[in-house]
Design an enzyme around this catalytic site. Structure first.
Site, mmCIF file in Angstrom:
data_model
loop_
_atom_site.group_PDB
_atom_site.id
_atom_site.type_symbol
_atom_site.label_atom_id
_atom_site.label_comp_id
_atom_site.label_asym_id
_atom_site.label_seq_id
_atom_site.Cartn_x
_atom_site.Cartn_y
_atom_site.Cartn_z
ATOM 1 N N ASP A 1 -3.653 12.515 -3.119
ATOM 2 C CA ASP A 1 -4.052 13.920 -3.197
ATOM 3 C C ASP A 1 -4.453 14.271 -4.629
ATOM 4 O O ASP A 1 -3.695 14.040 -5.567
ATOM 5 C CB ASP A 1 -2.897 14.820 -2.751
ATOM 6 C CG ASP A 1 -3.334 16.256 -2.526
ATOM 7 O OD1 ASP A 1 -3.882 16.877 -3.465
ATOM 8 O OD2 ASP A 1 -3.129 16.772 -1.419
ATOM 9 N N THR B 1 -13.677 4.563 5.300
ATOM 10 C CA THR B 1 -13.455 5.449 6.436
ATOM 11 C C THR B 1 -14.730 6.219 6.753
ATOM 12 O O THR B 1 -15.650 6.318 5.935
ATOM 13 C CB THR B 1 -12.333 6.451 6.138
ATOM 14 O OG1 THR B 1 -12.778 7.356 5.105
ATOM 15 C CG2 THR B 1 -11.071 5.735 5.664
ATOM 16 N N GLU C 1 0.856 -1.186 0.000
ATOM 17 C CA GLU C 1 0.000 0.000 0.000
ATOM 18 C C GLU C 1 0.889 1.232 0.000
ATOM 19 O O GLU C 1 1.710 1.428 0.903
ATOM 20 C CB GLU C 1 -0.942 0.040 1.199
ATOM 21 C CG GLU C 1 -1.888 1.243 1.130
ATOM 22 C CD GLU C 1 -2.939 1.278 2.221
ATOM 23 O OE1 GLU C 1 -3.521 2.368 2.422
ATOM 24 O OE2 GLU C 1 -3.180 0.238 2.872
ATOM 25 N N ASP D 1 10.342 7.539 0.831
ATOM 26 C CA ASP D 1 9.754 7.868 -0.461
ATOM 27 C C ASP D 1 9.410 6.599 -1.245
ATOM 28 O O ASP D 1 10.261 5.728 -1.442
ATOM 29 C CB ASP D 1 10.747 8.725 -1.238
ATOM 30 C CG ASP D 1 10.364 8.916 -2.681
ATOM 31 O OD1 ASP D 1 9.168 9.088 -2.940
ATOM 32 O OD2 ASP D 1 11.262 8.905 -3.548
ATOM 33 N N LYS E 1 -6.390 22.005 -8.223
ATOM 34 C CA LYS E 1 -6.142 23.127 -9.128
ATOM 35 C C LYS E 1 -5.415 22.626 -10.376
ATOM 36 O O LYS E 1 -4.447 21.870 -10.277
ATOM 37 C CB LYS E 1 -5.311 24.199 -8.428
ATOM 38 C CG LYS E 1 -6.046 24.884 -7.281
ATOM 39 C CD LYS E 1 -5.195 25.979 -6.653
ATOM 40 C CE LYS E 1 -5.959 26.661 -5.521
ATOM 41 N NZ LYS E 1 -5.154 27.724 -4.856
ATOM 42 N N GLU F 1 4.779 5.221 3.774
ATOM 43 C CA GLU F 1 4.174 6.504 4.143
ATOM 44 C C GLU F 1 5.275 7.423 4.667
ATOM 45 O O GLU F 1 6.134 6.991 5.435
ATOM 46 C CB GLU F 1 3.104 6.299 5.218
ATOM 47 C CG GLU F 1 2.460 7.562 5.747
ATOM 48 C CD GLU F 1 1.750 8.352 4.655
ATOM 49 O OE1 GLU F 1 2.209 9.488 4.396
ATOM 50 O OE2 GLU F 1 0.767 7.847 4.073
ATOM 51 N N ASP G 1 -11.971 10.023 -4.757
ATOM 52 C CA ASP G 1 -13.293 10.637 -4.685
ATOM 53 C C ASP G 1 -13.354 11.922 -5.502
ATOM 54 O O ASP G 1 -14.233 12.747 -5.297
ATOM 55 C CB ASP G 1 -13.705 10.897 -3.231
ATOM 56 C CG ASP G 1 -12.679 11.701 -2.455
ATOM 57 O OD1 ASP G 1 -11.634 12.081 -3.041
ATOM 58 O OD2 ASP G 1 -12.912 11.962 -1.260
ATOM 59 N N PHE H 1 -14.960 9.364 6.999
ATOM 60 C CA PHE H 1 -15.021 10.527 6.112
ATOM 61 C C PHE H 1 -15.610 10.129 4.762
ATOM 62 O O PHE H 1 -16.393 10.871 4.167
ATOM 63 C CB PHE H 1 -13.624 11.119 5.936
ATOM 64 C CG PHE H 1 -13.008 11.612 7.203
ATOM 65 C CD1 PHE H 1 -13.426 12.813 7.771
ATOM 66 C CD2 PHE H 1 -12.030 10.885 7.848
ATOM 67 C CE1 PHE H 1 -12.868 13.270 8.949
ATOM 68 C CE2 PHE H 1 -11.460 11.329 9.026
ATOM 69 C CZ PHE H 1 -11.884 12.527 9.582
ATOM 70 N N GLU H 2 -15.237 8.951 4.292
ATOM 71 C CA GLU H 2 -15.779 8.463 3.031
ATOM 72 C C GLU H 2 -17.274 8.210 3.142
ATOM 73 O O GLU H 2 -18.052 8.602 2.262
ATOM 74 C CB GLU H 2 -15.051 7.183 2.627
ATOM 75 C CG GLU H 2 -15.524 6.586 1.322
ATOM 76 C CD GLU H 2 -14.802 5.300 0.983
ATOM 77 O OE1 GLU H 2 -15.212 4.647 0.005
ATOM 78 O OE2 GLU H 2 -13.841 4.944 1.697
#
EC number: 2.1.1.33
Length: 244
Positions: free
Chosen positions: A150, A223, A75, A127, A154, A100, A186, A225-226
């Site tokens: 992310d 999650t 992951e 990384d 923009k 991570e 999302d 939030f999801e």
């Protein structure tokens, strides 16, 4: 330049970097370590030797690393570790590697793994591109999972998105034939970019057909939030590609 990305795409300083390595890094972004709690700091002290893998820049024998031969799942950008912890609890026949760079997330997952008594999870605080290029052999992975990178919403920042042609080619190299790549986002336009990139990458075939998506697989926990976003009408795209 290293592309240092947390699960939400924020570039941050990884723990293993030396002072000299930091000096020679060329950065055009703001570094963010976030709130690092005392418990998360203690987790590094107590549990990193148990679950952590220090970057050495040499190919590793993953069976030796885990002490057994089992399917390997990576992951990239595990955030606070909820999905990785859930998978380790419910799919113990797999070996899990998490990468991570956001230190608080690593600390939180270290605590969770210790609480669960996990034995088949190893974590890099480094990384992902460097780890993939230098420490994981081609064809060594059975699955790669990347959840909610992310979106850099923009347009002028789209070049910072993780899913780009070169990175997709790297992922294909590390997957064995018959393996799979699972991504979730999302953001509609990021899903479109993922399709554009992955459909054009040799060695990948969308399991749901051209520009198709699949329901959320059992191995990915949703999650709060999801779920809240879905209750508000927000969509989530799950993309599943087979390595051929």
């Amino acid at each position: 330049m290293m592309n240092l990305l947390s699960s939400d795409g924020v570039q941050v300083l990884p723990r293993p970097f030396t002072l000299n390595e930091r000096r020679r890094e060329v950065r055009s972004f703001v570094l963010r370590q976030g709130h690092f709690t005392p418990a998360q700091k203690r987790a590094f002290d107590h549990y990193w030797p148990r679950f952590g893998v220090d970057f050495i820049g040499q190919l590793r024998d993953l069976d030796v690393l885990f002490g057994r031969s089992a399917p390997k799942v990576l992951e990239v950008g595990f955030g606070n570790g909820a999905a990785l912890r859930f998978a380790a609890q419910h799919e113990p026949r797999y070996d899990y590697i998490g990468i991570e760079v956001y230190a608080p997330g690593v600390g939180r997952l270290l605590n969770g793994l210790a609480e669960d008594g996990s034995r088949h999870v190893r974590l890099y605080h480094y990384d992902a591109v460097e780890v993939l290029n230098k420490e994981i052999a081609d064809g060594a992975l059975d699955e790669i999972r990347i959840y909610f990178p992310d979106p850099w919403h923009k347009k002028r920042h789209h070049k910072r998105r993780l899913i780009q042609p070169l990175f997709a080619t790297l992922l294909v190299r590390k997957l064995r034939v018959g393996g799979c790549l699972h991504m979730a986002t999302d953001w509609a336009d990021y899903a479109e970019q993922m399709w554009d990139v992955l459909d054009a990458t040799p060695g990948l075939v969308n399991r749901a057909g051209l520009r198709g998506q699949v329901p959320c697989p059992d191995w990915r926990v949703q999650t709060r939030f999801e779920r809240r976003g879905q209750n508000l009408g927000h969509r989530v795209w799950n993309l599943l590609y087979d390595r051929v």
